[in-house]
Design a protein around this motif. Structure first.
Motif, PDB file in Angstrom:
ATOM      1  N   LYS A 102      -7.997 -16.798 -10.070  1.00 14.84           N
ATOM      2  CA  LYS A 102      -8.783 -15.846  -8.992  1.00 14.84           C
ATOM      3  C   LYS A 102      -7.863 -14.424  -9.165  1.00 14.84           C
ATOM      4  CE  LYS A 102     -10.000 -19.600  -5.716  1.00 14.84           C
ATOM      5  NZ  LYS A 102      -9.820 -19.797  -4.269  1.00 14.84           N
ATOM      6  N   PRO A 103      -8.615 -13.375  -8.665  1.00 12.65           N
ATOM      7  CA  PRO A 103      -7.867 -12.050  -8.663  1.00 12.65           C
ATOM      8  C   PRO A 103      -6.619 -12.217  -7.737  1.00 12.65           C
ATOM      9  CG  PRO A 103      -9.764 -11.846  -7.641  1.00 12.65           C
ATOM     10  CD  PRO A 103      -9.841 -13.283  -8.245  1.00 12.65           C
ATOM     11  N   PRO A 104      -5.618 -11.635  -7.732  1.00 16.53           N
ATOM     12  CA  PRO A 104      -4.529 -11.622  -6.792  1.00 16.53           C
ATOM     13  C   PRO A 104      -4.909 -10.927  -5.428  1.00 16.53           C
ATOM     14  CG  PRO A 104      -4.016  -9.798  -8.428  1.00 16.53           C
ATOM     15  CD  PRO A 104      -5.321 -10.539  -8.879  1.00 16.53           C
ATOM     16  N   ALA A 105      -4.272 -11.480  -4.540  1.00 17.33           N
ATOM     17  CA  ALA A 105      -4.780 -10.812  -3.190  1.00 17.33           C
ATOM     18  C   ALA A 105      -3.900  -9.876  -2.914  1.00 17.33           C
ATOM     19  CB  ALA A 105      -4.056 -12.042  -1.946  1.00 17.33           C
ATOM     20  N   GLU A 106      -4.678  -8.709  -2.436  1.00 16.89           N
ATOM     21  CA  GLU A 106      -4.111  -7.193  -2.003  1.00 16.89           C
ATOM     22  C   GLU A 106      -3.048  -7.417  -0.844  1.00 16.89           C
ATOM     23  OE1 GLU A 106      -7.779  -4.384  -3.403  1.00 16.89           O
ATOM     24  OE2 GLU A 106      -7.657  -4.839  -1.474  1.00 16.89           O
ATOM     25  N   VAL A 107      -2.112  -6.690  -1.202  1.00 12.46           N
ATOM     26  CA  VAL A 107      -1.024  -6.640  -0.180  1.00 12.46           C
ATOM     27  C   VAL A 107      -0.831  -5.100   0.332  1.00 12.46           C
ATOM     28  CG1 VAL A 107       1.400  -7.095   0.089  1.00 12.46           C
ATOM     29  CG2 VAL A 107       0.175  -8.448  -1.397  1.00 12.46           C
ATOM     30  N   TRP A 108      -0.667  -5.045   1.758  1.00 16.69           N
ATOM     31  CA  TRP A 108      -0.557  -3.696   2.462  1.00 16.69           C
ATOM     32  C   TRP A 108       1.076  -3.327   2.598  1.00 16.69           C
ATOM     33  CZ3 TRP A 108      -4.050  -0.328   4.575  1.00 16.69           C
ATOM     34  CH2 TRP A 108      -5.304  -0.949   4.538  1.00 16.69           C
ATOM     35  N   GLY A 109       1.278  -2.257   2.713  1.00 16.49           N
ATOM     36  CA  GLY A 109       2.570  -1.845   2.688  1.00 16.49           C
ATOM     37  C   GLY A 109       2.601  -0.089   2.779  1.00 16.49           C
ATOM     38  N   ASP A 110       3.830   0.300   2.471  1.00 17.70           N
ATOM     39  CA  ASP A 110       4.006   1.881   2.371  1.00 17.70           C
ATOM     40  C   ASP A 110       3.697   2.233   1.022  1.00 17.70           C
ATOM     41  OD1 ASP A 110       4.580   2.008   5.197  1.00 17.70           O
ATOM     42  OD2 ASP A 110       6.605   1.533   4.919  1.00 17.70           O
ATOM     43  N   VAL A 111       2.883   3.189   0.720  1.00 14.72           N
ATOM     44  CA  VAL A 111       2.745   3.855  -0.424  1.00 14.72           C
ATOM     45  C   VAL A 111       2.735   5.414  -0.430  1.00 14.72           C
ATOM     46  CG1 VAL A 111       1.167   2.140  -1.272  1.00 14.72           C
ATOM     47  CG2 VAL A 111      -0.031   3.963   0.113  1.00 14.72           C
ATOM     48  N   GLU A 112       3.339   5.868  -1.506  1.00 16.43           N
ATOM     49  CA  GLU A 112       3.522   7.389  -1.572  1.00 16.43           C
ATOM     50  C   GLU A 112       2.400   8.197  -1.580  1.00 16.43           C
ATOM     51  OE1 GLU A 112       6.359   8.446  -4.591  1.00 16.43           O
ATOM     52  OE2 GLU A 112       8.018   7.305  -3.894  1.00 16.43           O
ATOM     53  N   THR A 113       2.145   9.304  -1.040  1.00 13.85           N
ATOM     54  CA  THR A 113       1.042  10.021  -0.899  1.00 13.85           C
ATOM     55  C   THR A 113       0.967  10.891  -2.164  1.00 13.85           C
ATOM     56  OG1 THR A 113       2.009  11.793   0.214  1.00 13.85           O
ATOM     57  CG2 THR A 113       0.945   9.969   1.547  1.00 13.85           C
ATOM     58  N   GLY A 114       2.293  11.261  -2.948  1.00 14.51           N
ATOM     59  CA  GLY A 114       2.360  12.414  -3.796  1.00 14.51           C
ATOM     60  C   GLY A 114       2.349  13.661  -3.144  1.00 14.51           C
ATOM     61  N   LEU A 115       2.779  13.818  -1.734  1.00 16.47           N
ATOM     62  CA  LEU A 115       3.058  14.979  -1.352  1.00 16.47           C
ATOM     63  C   LEU A 115       4.565  14.797  -0.713  1.00 16.47           C
ATOM     64  CD1 LEU A 115      -0.242  15.555   0.965  1.00 16.47           C
ATOM     65  CD2 LEU A 115       0.186  16.409  -1.490  1.00 16.47           C
ATOM     66  N   LYS A 116       5.049  15.976  -0.179  1.00 15.29           N
ATOM     67  CA  LYS A 116       6.325  16.152   0.198  1.00 15.29           C
ATOM     68  C   LYS A 116       6.343  16.780   1.705  1.00 15.29           C
ATOM     69  CE  LYS A 116       8.675  16.293  -4.220  1.00 15.29           C
ATOM     70  NZ  LYS A 116       9.749  17.057  -5.012  1.00 15.29           N
ATOM     71  N   ASP A 117       7.416  16.263   2.507  1.00  9.16           N
ATOM     72  CA  ASP A 117       7.472  16.822   3.940  1.00  9.16           C
ATOM     73  C   ASP A 117       8.248  18.233   3.853  1.00  9.16           C
ATOM     74  OD1 ASP A 117      10.085  16.223   3.409  1.00  9.16           O
ATOM     75  OD2 ASP A 117       9.989  14.710   4.920  1.00  9.16           O
ATOM     76  N   ALA A 118       8.722  18.674   4.922  1.00 10.40           N
ATOM     77  CA  ALA A 118       9.162  20.030   5.161  1.00 10.40           C
ATOM     78  C   ALA A 118      10.612  20.035   4.565  1.00 10.40           C
ATOM     79  CB  ALA A 118       9.256  20.478   6.552  1.00 10.40           C
TER      80      ALA A 118
END
Length: 241
Positions: free
Chosen positions: A161-177
Motif C-alpha cells: 500500500k502507499p505510505p500514509a500521509e503525515v501532517w506537520g510543519d513544512v517550509e513555505t519557501g518565504l522568509k519573515d521580516a
C-alpha cells in the motif's frame, strides 16, 4: 519545503541509458512549491480558482510546446514558462486544485527501438509492484512516432500500500521580516504522482529522438480533484511538424 525529491523522467528514461538534465540545485517539486507560495502571496484575496466546468468547457487555445513538434489544447490562461533561471521549460496554468506545471525535456541522445520496448516493460513492472486505481502504462501511436504514458504513485509501497500521509510543519519557501524561513501546517510527505508522456520520433533508421512531458509536483489529491480536466488536456496532445 520537504517534498518527495522525484524526477519522473529519470525513471522513464532509465532503461534507455539516457540521463536527465539536472542542472538546478533544487528538484522541480520544490521549485514549483516555492513558485506557488509566491504567487499565492501576491494574489488578491478575491481571486478564485477556475471551476471544473470552466476548465472543461471554457475557451481553449492551441499551445505549441516550445521547440517540440507537439501541441496541447489548453485553457486561455495557460502558457509556456520557465523555472530555475530559464533552465527548466514548462507549460501550465491554473486548475481547480491550484497551479499545474508540466516540464518539457528534450534529450540529445537517440535510442534504439529495443530500448523503447525495454522501457515499456520496466514501466509495466513498476505499475504491477504498486497496484493503484490511478495506474496507467500505455504505448500508442503519435504522428510518425509513439508516445509512452506512465502514471503511478512515486513513493515506494509499504506492505502493498502507499505510505500514509503525515501532517506537520513544512517550509513555505518565504522568509519573515527577520529573514528566517516561514512554515505552515501541511502534509510533510504528500503522495506524489509520477505522470509522464515520453514521445519517440523516428530520426534515423531504427532510432528515435526522445522528448518528454512530465507533471511536476503533482499530488494524488490534486490529480483526483482535477482528474477530468487533466485527462481531457492530455488527450489533446498532438504531433505537429
Amino acid at each position: 519545503m520537504k517534498r518527495w525529491r522525484t524526477w519522473a523522467l529519470a525513471s522513464v528514461l532509465a532503461g534507455l541509458g539516457v540521463a536527465c538534465d539536472d542542472k538546478g540545485d533544487l528538484p522541480p517539486e520544490v521549485l514549483r512549491a516555492r513558485q506557488q507560495a509566491q504567487q499565492q502571496a501576491a494574489m488578491p484575496a478575491t481571486r478564485t480558482a477556475p471551476t471544473t466546468q470552466e476548465l472543461l468547457n471554457g475557451p481553449k487555445k492551441t499551445l505549441r510546446l516550445a521547440n517540440f513538434p507537439l501541441s496541447l489544447e489548453v485553457p486561455k490562461s495557460w502558457n509556456l514558462g520557465s523555472m530555475g533561471n530559464g533552465e527548466i521549460i514548462t507549460a501550465g496554468g491554473p486548475a481547480n486544485s491550484g497551479e499545474i506545471t508540466i516540464q518539457l525535456v528534450q534529450q540529445g541522445q537517440q535510442v534504439l527501438a529495443n530500448g523503447l520496448e525495454l522501457t515499456y516493460q520496466e514501466m509495466k513492472k513498476e505499475a504491477q509492484s504498486k497496484p493503484h486505481a490511478i495506474n496507467r502504462v500505455e504505448l500508442r501511436p503519435l504522428g510518425p512516432g509513439k508516445v509512452l504514458e506512465q502514471r503511478v504513485i512515486s513513493a515506494p509501497f509499504v506492505n502493498g500500500k502507499p505510505p500514509a500521509e503525515v501532517w506537520g510543519d513544512v517550509e513555505t519557501g518565504l522568509k519573515d521580516a527577520n529573514g528566517l524561513p516561514t512554515t505552515t501546517r501541511g502534509i510533510v510527505n504528500p503522495l506524489m504522482i509520477k505522470w509522464t508522456f515520453t514521445v519517440f520520433l523516428p530520426s534515423s533508421e531504427g532510432k528515435y529522438s526522445v522528448r518528454a512531458l512530465t507533471f511536476m509536483g503533482l499530488r494524488l489529491a490534486e490529480y483526483e480533484q482535477d482528474r477530468e480536466f487533466l485527462e481531457q488536456l492530455m488527450k489533446s496532445l498532438k504531433y505537429e511538424e
